[in-house]
Design an enzyme around this catalytic site. Sequence first.
Site, mmCIF file in Angstrom:
data_model
loop_
_atom_site.group_PDB
_atom_site.id
_atom_site.type_symbol
_atom_site.label_atom_id
_atom_site.label_comp_id
_atom_site.label_asym_id
_atom_site.label_seq_id
_atom_site.Cartn_x
_atom_site.Cartn_y
_atom_site.Cartn_z
ATOM 1 N N CYS A 159 85.388 87.357 112.421
ATOM 2 C CA CYS A 159 84.518 86.207 112.130
ATOM 3 C C CYS A 159 85.020 85.398 110.940
ATOM 4 C CB CYS A 159 83.100 86.681 111.853
ATOM 5 S SG CYS A 159 82.438 87.594 113.230
HETATM 6 C C1 COA Z 1 71.821 91.269 117.757
HETATM 7 C C2 COA Z 1 70.519 90.763 117.154
HETATM 8 C C3 COA Z 1 70.290 89.319 117.562
HETATM 9 C C4 COA Z 1 69.383 91.621 117.684
HETATM 10 O O1 COA Z 1 68.172 91.278 117.049
HETATM 11 P P1 COA Z 1 67.181 92.417 116.492
HETATM 12 O O2 COA Z 1 65.954 91.732 116.038
HETATM 13 O O3 COA Z 1 67.971 93.194 115.499
HETATM 14 O O4 COA Z 1 66.846 93.209 117.779
HETATM 15 P P2 COA Z 1 67.015 94.768 118.117
HETATM 16 O O5 COA Z 1 68.404 94.995 118.621
HETATM 17 O O6 COA Z 1 66.552 95.608 116.976
HETATM 18 O O7 COA Z 1 65.987 94.889 119.286
HETATM 19 C C5 COA Z 1 64.580 94.725 119.110
HETATM 20 C C6 COA Z 1 63.882 95.074 120.408
HETATM 21 O O8 COA Z 1 64.175 94.047 121.369
HETATM 22 C C7 COA Z 1 64.726 94.630 122.537
HETATM 23 N N1 COA Z 1 65.751 93.744 123.106
HETATM 24 C C8 COA Z 1 67.078 93.759 122.881
HETATM 25 N N2 COA Z 1 67.688 92.801 123.582
HETATM 26 C C9 COA Z 1 66.716 92.154 124.265
HETATM 27 C C10 COA Z 1 66.714 91.066 125.148
HETATM 28 N N3 COA Z 1 67.857 90.442 125.497
HETATM 29 N N4 COA Z 1 65.535 90.635 125.651
HETATM 30 C C11 COA Z 1 64.384 91.251 125.324
HETATM 31 N N5 COA Z 1 64.306 92.285 124.474
HETATM 32 C C12 COA Z 1 65.462 92.741 123.956
HETATM 33 C C13 COA Z 1 65.337 95.940 122.072
HETATM 34 O O9 COA Z 1 65.433 96.839 123.140
HETATM 35 C C14 COA Z 1 64.355 96.364 121.019
HETATM 36 O O10 COA Z 1 63.259 96.973 121.634
HETATM 37 P P3 COA Z 1 62.551 98.242 120.974
HETATM 38 O O11 COA Z 1 62.052 97.731 119.641
HETATM 39 O O12 COA Z 1 61.506 98.564 121.951
HETATM 40 O O13 COA Z 1 63.647 99.258 120.835
HETATM 41 C C15 COA Z 1 70.581 90.829 115.633
HETATM 42 O O14 COA Z 1 70.541 92.154 115.192
HETATM 43 C C16 COA Z 1 71.839 90.192 115.040
HETATM 44 O O15 COA Z 1 72.295 89.133 115.423
HETATM 45 N N6 COA Z 1 72.378 90.809 114.009
HETATM 46 C C17 COA Z 1 73.514 90.249 113.305
HETATM 47 C C18 COA Z 1 74.724 90.595 114.019
HETATM 48 C C19 COA Z 1 75.870 89.744 113.662
HETATM 49 O O16 COA Z 1 75.855 88.830 112.898
HETATM 50 N N7 COA Z 1 76.974 90.065 114.230
HETATM 51 C C20 COA Z 1 78.154 89.342 114.013
HETATM 52 C C21 COA Z 1 78.886 89.333 115.279
HETATM 53 S S1 COA Z 1 80.385 88.531 115.070
#
Ligand code: COA
Length: 376
Positions: A159
């Site tokens: 990134c």
């Molecule tokens: C990936 C990201 C968007 C996920 O968001 P989050 O709020 O952390 O979500 P979680 O993964 O904890 O999931 C929360 C819940 O939503 C659910 N969920 C996950 N994907 C889902 C989807 N597409 N649709 C609906 N629900 C979903 C999960 O199963 C989880 O359910 P649970 O609480 O019953 O276990 C977030 O963590 C993120 O972007 N983090 C930063 C990562 C980053 O910058 N990476 C750099 C990459 S280069």
Amino acid sequence: MGGVVISGTGVFTPPNAVSNEQLVESYNAYAENWNADNAEAIASGDAVEKQPSSVPFIEKASGIKSRYMMEGKGAIDVSRMHPNLSEEAPENPVDTPAQVKMAFAAAEKALKEAKLKGEEIDMVIISASVWERFLPSMACELQSMIGAKGFAFDMGMACSSATFGISTACDALQSGMANKALVVTAEYLTPVMDYEDRDSHFIFGDCAVAIVLERETETKSETAFRINDRKLFTEYSPNIQVTFGTRNLLVPEDISDPKYRFKQNGRVVFRELLPKVIDLVNGYLEKNERTVEDYKRFWLHQANINMNIFATKKLLGKEPSQDEAPIILDEYANTAGAGCLIAFDKYKSDFKTGDLGLICSFGASYSIGCFEVERL
Ligand SMILES: CC(C)(COP(=O)(O)OP(=O)(O)OC[C@H]1O[C@@H](n2cnc3c(N)ncnc32)[C@H](O)[C@@H]1OP(=O)(O)O)[C@@H](O)C(=O)NCCC(=O)NCCS
């Protein structure tokens, strides 16, 4: 010798916009089919039923509303769930890769803004997270396409690919190794996504951003920004992965196994990386005797809107406006190394002489790159 300036920027936006609605519809149809096919295993506890994805979740958790793809049909085709080769991809893999064509299209715009011809460039870097081809070097092919002299090479830092690439070019300009550099972060990420994974099927889009760098004393650009200072940081973390590589040629039956595609512990990344970003920026401000009020704008990495709001709130003490910390990930999704420079390209034209801004990338590996820029 004078300072190094960014004298031109250019963005290539792929032709296919794909919305969350389209991705969720195909994922949910796929999950329904999968659950039906695996009903017995689910009933006996040998498999876990796939839950549906949802548009409101994606928008709330990430801020992403759409993304651009080099090929937009395969990933939303329930019978495929993966992009096809793009139209730009060559039949013969040694011919110009789509990723180089993306880089070329962005480079043409950046050169135009810098008022330079390709032959005046004597250093070309393609700095990216993932590679359509290892050899021959994609940067050397781009160098030949634009008629640049000197030397070219490929490099990558996830990134932070653009910021690390720009910093490498600054060093070459300052040491006299090169006179005019072109750095292109061409991110062709959609092939490494796993569209059958609900947690990540919405994350990446494709895009290329090109930056021309030269010495302040030589530029003809009317939109140049001096790079006043820069800071890079890395600290190893396996929490964001794309493990596809030469190993897959040794174990060819693995080649399409989704475990080699993009995977992350999104929550852990959020928790671990942000304090490092805030520490780095605060350290930078202290060293340069600056305060956040000195900056008109923060062009931040574009992975997740909540991360950007969290970081700028910690730094500014308030929720940032689009003017203070522009967001482009709603339209482009996460474009890895390209994100903060796409934001810079799109939100720099209102800067006046002396205005300061901060470009900051952060993400996989972990890596952070931070520059102060000043409009000439
Ligand atoms: C990936 C990201 C968007 C996920 O968001 P989050 O709020 O952390 O979500 P979680 O993964 O904890 O999931 C929360 C819940 O939503 C659910 N969920 C996950 N994907 C889902 C989807 N597409 N649709 C609906 N629900 C979903 C999960 O199963 C989880 O359910 P649970 O609480 O019953 O276990 C977030 O963590 C993120 O972007 N983090 C930063 C990562 C980053 O910058 N990476 C750099 C990459 S280069």
